[in-house]
Each structure stands twice: as C-alpha cells, then as structure tokens.
Design an enzyme around this catalytic site. Structure first.
Site, mmCIF file in Angstrom:
data_model
loop_
_atom_site.group_PDB
_atom_site.id
_atom_site.type_symbol
_atom_site.label_atom_id
_atom_site.label_comp_id
_atom_site.label_asym_id
_atom_site.label_seq_id
_atom_site.Cartn_x
_atom_site.Cartn_y
_atom_site.Cartn_z
ATOM 1 N N ASP A 181 40.897 -30.917 -7.247
ATOM 2 C CA ASP A 181 40.188 -31.519 -6.336
ATOM 3 C C ASP A 181 38.982 -31.905 -7.081
ATOM 4 O OD1 ASP A 181 38.823 -32.680 -4.052
ATOM 5 O OD2 ASP A 181 37.784 -30.886 -3.627
ATOM 6 N N TYR A 182 38.134 -32.824 -6.514
ATOM 7 C CA TYR A 182 36.803 -33.405 -7.364
ATOM 8 C C TYR A 182 35.496 -32.952 -6.841
ATOM 9 C CZ TYR A 182 33.196 -36.151 -9.803
ATOM 10 O OH TYR A 182 32.185 -36.505 -10.320
ATOM 11 N N VAL A 213 0.755 -0.392 19.470
ATOM 12 C CA VAL A 213 -0.074 0.210 20.407
ATOM 13 C C VAL A 213 0.571 0.057 21.835
ATOM 14 C CG1 VAL A 213 -2.261 -0.234 21.582
ATOM 15 C CG2 VAL A 213 -2.096 -0.415 19.252
ATOM 16 N N ALA A 214 1.180 -1.162 22.045
ATOM 17 C CA ALA A 214 1.782 -1.330 23.285
ATOM 18 C C ALA A 214 2.700 -0.240 23.514
ATOM 19 C CB ALA A 214 2.556 -2.749 23.481
ATOM 20 N N ARG A 227 0.729 -1.183 -0.086
ATOM 21 C CA ARG A 227 -0.009 0.191 0.175
ATOM 22 C C ARG A 227 0.981 1.327 0.139
ATOM 23 N NH1 ARG A 227 -5.596 -1.046 1.633
ATOM 24 N NH2 ARG A 227 -5.817 1.256 1.598
ATOM 25 N N ASP A 272 7.633 -5.990 3.691
ATOM 26 C CA ASP A 272 6.615 -7.144 3.868
ATOM 27 C C ASP A 272 6.218 -8.294 2.851
ATOM 28 O OD1 ASP A 272 5.592 -7.652 6.388
ATOM 29 O OD2 ASP A 272 3.795 -6.357 6.344
ATOM 30 N N GLU A 275 3.015 2.704 21.986
ATOM 31 C CA GLU A 275 2.460 4.160 22.000
ATOM 32 C C GLU A 275 1.615 4.301 23.324
ATOM 33 O OE1 GLU A 275 -0.429 3.456 19.086
ATOM 34 O OE2 GLU A 275 1.096 3.681 17.466
ATOM 35 N N ASP A 292 38.034 -27.233 -2.438
ATOM 36 C CA ASP A 292 37.308 -26.540 -1.417
ATOM 37 C C ASP A 292 37.197 -26.823 -0.140
ATOM 38 O OD1 ASP A 292 36.426 -29.322 -1.974
ATOM 39 O OD2 ASP A 292 34.356 -28.661 -1.120
#
Ligand code: GDG
Length: 733
Positions: free
Chosen positions: A498-499, A374-375, A13, A138, A377, A681
């Site tokens: 290396d393989y 809200v908590a 939005r 979001d 605020e 690796d």
C-alpha cells in the site's frame, strides 16, 4: 518496611531543607510522608532549596544527603531565576491554572528549563539501573520523562501532575507546546487528579501534536503511555499522629479559651493568586454587611503561608490582602472585637489540627486548584477527632477536591454573594446536618489518603510493560533474510505494498505526500530483480501513481483495485470492466452537504469511489461530523452496491466489487511467487491480509500501525522502510 531500593522519586524540591550552616533537615510534606507511609523506601532526586552559590563544599554536602537517601541537583542562581522563577513559576504555573492574563513569556527561560531537566536526567541516570522505577512529580520536569526514555536503559517512568491541566486553547499559547507534550509522553504512566484534566490533556495532544489517544492510553511508535486519574489524598497518618500529641491538646484548650462562645471560620493556604484570597475577603466583607447579627459572634482566622516571596506579583498580592484585612477590621471591628485575623506565617501541624478541630467552617475557595488537601484534612479531622466540634466545609467548585466532596457547601468563588450566603448557611447549619455531611465524606477520604494514592500510582506503573534494554527485536529484520535466501535459492518473491500510511506518512494535503527520491530508488531497485515482483496497491487515483511511481518498472494498482497498469504497459485497464457507478449520484449530495457543514473538508471523486477528506478540519469537530456522516450513509447506502469505509481522516464510499484482495489474488496467480508479503495500514488492506489463510503460498502480512488487524506482523513506516532497504542490500550482496 518493604525495601524497594529500585524506586527513584524526582521532584523540583527535595523533602529536606539545607539550613544556613549547610545542615540538611528532613521536612515532612504530604508527599514525603505519603510515600514513607506506603512502605516505599525510595531515593529522592531534587533541588535542596538553596542556590549552589550559597552552599559550601558541595561534595561533602552530597555525601551527607546520601545518608538521608537523597541525591541533590545543585542549581545556580541564574538557573533558578530562569528555570524555576521564570519558566516554571511565571509561565507554566499560571497557564496550568488557566490564568492566561498572568502568563509571562520570555524566550530566555526555556533553554535553561531544558538544561535543568537534562541535569535532573543526569543525576537520575547516575543512580538508576535497568528495570528501576522512576516517579517524576510536577510541571517543573515536563521534559524529563522523554530524556530518561531516550537514555534507553529500560526504566519504568511515571509522571504525576499536581496542578490542573488547562484546555487546549490555553496550552497552545506556549511557544514550546510541542516539546513539553512530547517530553511528557516519554512516561509509561501519566497521572492527573481528575478526569477533567485528563480530558483536557487528550484534547491538547490531538490539537497540538495531532496525536489521537484512547480513553486511558496514548500509543506511540516506541511505547504506550497509560493515562490515569489518581486523586491525591491527605497524609492521614501524619494527622492522626498530630491529633494524639500533647501539643495538639494544649493548642486546642488555649484556642478554645480564646474563642469563648464565638464561632470560628478558618482559611488555610499558601499566599498564592490561585487561592482566591481577595475574593474570599470580599465575601467576608459582604457577609458582615448582610449579617450584622453575626458580628461579634464570629471570628475569621486566615492562615496564609508565605510563598514565592520577593516576586513582585506575590508581594503585591500580600500588600493588597493586608490592606483589605485592615479595612475589614476597621469597618466591622469593635472595642474588644477584631473580626479577622490574617496570619502571614506557617504553623506546626499540631496547631493546624487544633484549628481544624475547632473551626465551625473551613473556607476553601481557590479560583482554581489541582486538588486542595486542606479541604480533605479538615473533614478527615472532623471525622476522627473526638474533641472536634462539628463543622462544615465551604469548598470552591474549581478545586479538584470538589469532585470527591459533594457533601461540602460547593460555591463559585467568583460569586462573592453566594460565598457570603454559604458562610451564613454554614454557621446556621444544625450540628446533626454537619455530622451527616462529615460522615458522608470522611471514611472515603481516610481510606484514600496519601499512602493509598502512592500505592495505587506505583501499582499502575508496575503494570506498565517494562521496555527492554536493547532495541526491540524486529521480526521484519529476520524476514528480510528469509526472503533474500529464498530468492537466492531461485524462488519468486512478490511484494504488495500500500502507499499512504505504509510507504509514506500522511500530510495535511494529500497531494503533498509524494515519494522521496530515496523511496523511489528503493522501489526501482527491488523491482529490477528478475525474481522479485513489486506491486503498489493503493487507493490513490491513477494519475497520482502514474506521475510519481510510473517510471519505476512496477505494477501499479489504483483506487483499491479498480484499475491497474501492468509492468511494461503504459495504459490503465479496468480490472473488472463494466462496474456500475450509478450509485454515485445518490451519495454525492450527502458528501457535498458534509463539505458545506465542515470547514476544511473536501470531496474527491475517483472512478470507482467518492471520498470525503477531513484531515484539514478541526480534529474534534471533524471526527464528530464524520460520525454524523457515517450514520447518514448507513441509511443512504442500504440498498446500494457499495462499501463505506472510515479510514485515516477520510470516509470513502467505493464499489462493492472492487477490493485489494481480489486484485492481489489475480497478481499472485499471474506471478506465481513461492513467497510474498502484503503491507498496509487500513481497513481496505485487510482484504489482502485475509488471503494469508487462503492461498497455497507463504504470504506474510504486515499491519503498519496499531489498530485492530488480522495481519500477523506489526510495523511502522520507518521499520517497514528499513526492512525493504535491508532486503535490497541482501539481494544485491
Ligand atoms: C499543590 C497543588 C494539590 C498549609 N499551611 C500550613 C501547612 N499547610 C499544608 C496543608 C496542606 C498543604 O500545606 C497545602 O496543600 P494544598 O493541596 O492545599 O495546596 P498546594 O500547596 O498549592 O499544593 C494542590 C497539591 O499540590 C498536592 O497534589 O492538592 O492543588 O496546588 O497539606 O496542611 N502545614 C503546616 N503549617 C502550615 O501553616 N504544617
């Protein structure tokens, strides 16, 4: 204000609403004002809140919106039905909130979710320049980060998830789980409200994609995605402005008069099933049953802002809530006393602030909530508003905010009795104690408002490495040229390869990781050149190398240097005859025990080594068992002539005298190359890399992967393969 035209915000939005007459009006959500307050002047990309069919003259509207620094993504009704109502709201929203029974799945929705994400990408790319910052918000846009990265114009891409992230067992329900995670991993920074959500995300990456991560980052072949905990704050400036307004003062005195001597318990939320409103009503009922002494002395005001109306689940919830509100008022009301006011509507922020200031308790009891503003605020209002009555917050343990607000009365919203008790405790709590709790939480919340949150997230994003617009310069490409020139000048070249994990990726079952015909042809062609020697230096047993690479005219070295088969010979010989392997009898029982304890693991016996494989075990349990095994092996092997090596999903115990480095040294002495390359690796390849400072030749060392290594060059399987192909082409040319 600092002008930063190069920041683009993207959310489903927009912070504007287009009204029926087609006029756009700015809305002041927490996110919008947080970003404005942080001094960020960004272009905002998103949906303008009405289906395209209802809007007239889209081009003109686009023009008008651009005056507000907004770029619309117009969506049609069928797109909204599937991408928004369907996949976003009916599938992802309940799933991300761990409400599995509410998850709706439909094969028809995801294609449009993808298509709409693509539309967002197109609009962003119409406005973005190389080096710009794009901050995506979001779950509606999980695929967008990867789409923007693949556009390849060099954007800094941030993603913030406003909801929780569930456990991997729930996320795995989604048929499109891989696509969503891969999409999200396109970001440079991925932010969550809490460490718990981040932990779930990492474990989901491991279980769904098999991708291992660090505590705060995920390495990928093209970039590193940083993971961060960025708890959102409330819009403090907006609230302070509301508290200073005349509307606030007016509302405060009106409500104060209406309340009289009664106490106020307040609830504010969207009417959503995650918010636990039926459970809250059950707790209120129980409180009124258990505490008859409070009847007539307390008023409950529940503000439930309409949300997602027209969707049957939400309409059913509204009906259920309204029925129970009526029942509570019928059961506990008296003439002149209605205990519970349920207000199914939104109010101006000044009105909300007045209610926060007056409320003795704010009842925030979601079943699950990403954060819950809200908590924050409520407590911030108590902390800064001089006219506010002291109050206490009753807060669900399952809101992200609970991690930051331990001085609230924390409750389990499913345990109706304990919420009822918390209401009584809150009402009876002395003012001094309420103020102490507010003072313990308030200053931190005020310092960490929405503005600070936005600033910190964007700072983390600014620190992320900026991808270059062009494909990254690959030093191996240059090396192929150098090698080909040397050979053309008559010098000898040796390649020690290396393989597994170097020439070929890993598979769940090692016997399936066979070389493709292309790879075989490549190695054969390279080895054919009279000045080029190719040796495959692998940990594999002889028979695997024999079967798959034995006909290519290469030197083969098996079991990390235990035996070799030279070009032109068809027999394998011990490199160091007479190596003692009696130690295996001490180690084997420990590994057999590990196999019994770890479903999916297996023991492999080589001539010079024992290997415990756990690639097919549960990834987290397998890792845990490997750690246990390693600590046990420390004791068991203390006096044995072995080396213990923890590789890619293996624990290998090998004879100390065997090493890839030792054999490469002998091969170099034998070939006499002027220039050479060693690629590998894992830890066993480090003994080859160690030779780079020791030998009198030009030895180039390549680590294929990201772990710590003394190799001077980095690559991945594809780029190494490209290098070898380019070398072949140049040698032939
Ligand atoms: C999502 C996540 C996360 C409410 N009623 C009115 C009104 N509000 C304002 C509140 C608050 C906001 O709406 C609600 O925010 P929450 O955080 O409580 O919840 P969600 O809407 O579900 O938000 C959540 C959040 O994103 C941010 O990341 O915390 O977990 O679900 O600011 O004050 N505002 C006005 N009138 C009302 O009647 N003006």
């Amino acid at each position: 204000m600092v002008r930063m035209p190069n920041t683009i915000l993207v959310s489903n939005r927009l912070p504007v609403r287009v009204d029926a007459a087609g006029n756009p009006k700015r809305t002041q959500g927490g996110l919008a004002s947080g970003l404005v307050g942080a001094g960020i002047d960004a272009l905002w990309v998103g949906w303008p809140g009405a289906p395209a069919e209802q809007l007239k003259n889209l081009d003109e509207l686009r023009e008008r919106l651009s005056d507000l620094n907004v770029a619309p993504v117009f969506l049609t009704k069928p797109e909204l039905d599937t991408y928004y109502e369907g996949y976003s709201n009916a599938t992802l929203w309940p799933l991300l909130h761990s409400l599995a029974s509410r998850v709706a799945l439909s094969q028809d929705w995801f294609p449009n979710y993808q298509a709409v994400n693509q539309r967002f990408a197109e609009v962003v790319l119409q406005h973005a320049k190389p080096g710009d910052t794009v901050w995506i918000h979001d779950f509606h846009l999980f695929l967008l980060p990867r789409m923007l990265r693949e556009a390849g114009i060099g954007l800094r891409i941030g993603f913030f998830l406003h909801t929780p992230f569930p456990s991997s067992d729930l996320f795995r329900i989604l048929p499109e789980r891989e696509a969503l995670l891969t999409g999200l991993l396109g970001a440079d920074v991925i932010g969550f409200h809490t460490y718990g959500y981040l932990r779930h995300f990492r474990s989901t990456l491991l279980r769904v994609l098999g991708t291992e991560s660090e505590v705060n980052s995920v390495r990928q072949s093209d970039h590193v995605a940083q993971l961060g905990v960025h708890p959102i704050g409330h819009d403090h400036r907006g609230f302070v402005a509301a508290l200073a307004s005349t509307q606030f003062t007016q509302s405060l005195s009106d409500h104060q008069m209406q309340l009289g001597t009664r106490r106020l318990v307040l609830g504010v939320e969207r009417l959503d099933y995650t918010k636990g409103i039926p459970q809250k009503l059950a707790a209120i009922r129980q409180f009124l049953v258990n505490h008859a002494e409070w009847r007539k002395r307390v008023l409950f005001v529940l503000i439930a802002v309409p949300s997602r109306q027209g969707i049957s689940e939400y309409d059913d919830l509204t009906e259920e809530v309204q029925r129970e509100v009526g029942a509570i008022n019928g059961d506990f009301g008296a003439i002149g006393y209605v205990p519970l006011q349920f207000l199914h509507q939104g109010f101006p922020q000044t009105e909300l602030a007045a209610l926060y200031a007056l409320a003795d308790i704010c009842l925030v009891t979601p079943l699950v909530d990403g954060m819950n503003l809200v908590a924050k605020e409520y407590i911030a209002c108590k902390a800064v508003c001089e006219q506010a009555r002291p109050g206490v917050l009753v807060l669900s343990e399952f809101a992200g905010a609970a991690h930051e607000m331990s001085d609230a009365l924390l409750v389990n919203p499913h345990d109706v009795g304990s919420v009822a008790t918390a209401i009584a405790t809150g009402l009876e709590m002395p003012d001094l104690e309420r103020r102490r709790r507010t003072n313990a939480m308030g200053p931190r919340l005020i310092r960490n408002g929405a503005q600070a949150w936005a600033r910190k997230f964007l700072a983390a994003l600014a620190n992320a490495a900026l991808p270059s617009k062009a494909a990254p310069r690959d030093s191996l490409v240059d090396l192929a040229k150098t090698f080909a020139n040397a050979v053309r000048a008559g010098q000898r070249l040796a390649l020690f390869l290396d393989y597994d994990g170097t020439l070929r990726g890993f598979t769940k079952n090692p016997s399936e990781a066979v070389p493709s015909e292309e790879l075989r042809a490549l190695l054969r062609d390279l080895g054919k050149h009279e000045l080029v020697h190719v040796a495959i230096v692998s940990g594999r047993p002889a028979d695997f190398l024999e079967q798959h690479l034995g006909d290519l005219g290469l030197d083969l070295v098996c079991e990390h240097g235990y035996r070799w088969r030279r070009i032109g010979s068809d027999t394998w010989q011990s490199v160091q005859p007479g190596i003692n392997t009696d130690w295996k009898d001490h180690v084997r029982p420990v590994l057999e025990q590990a196999v019994d304890n770890t479903p999916g693991s297996a023991l492999e016996e080589k001539h010079s080594a024992l290997v415990w494989h756990y690639r097919r075990a549960d990834p987290e349990f397998g890792q845990w068992c490997a750690n246990n095994l390693l600590s046990e092996l420390t004791d068991v092997t203390a006096s044995l002539p072995v080396i213990v090596h923890h590789g890619h999903k293996i624990v290998e115990i090998a004879s100390q005298l065997v090493s890839k480095g030792a054999i490469v040294r002998r091969l170099i002495a034998d070939y006499g190359p002027a220039i050479a390359l060693a690629a590998g690796d894992d830890q066993t390849d480090e003994t080859m890399f160690a030779l780079q400072s020791e030998l009198g030749i030009e030895l180039h060392t390549v680590c294929v992967g990201d772990g710590p290594s003394r190799a001077r060059l980095r690559s991945d399987i594809t780029r190494l393969r490209n290098f070898l192909e380019s070398l072949r082409t140049q040698l032939n040319g």
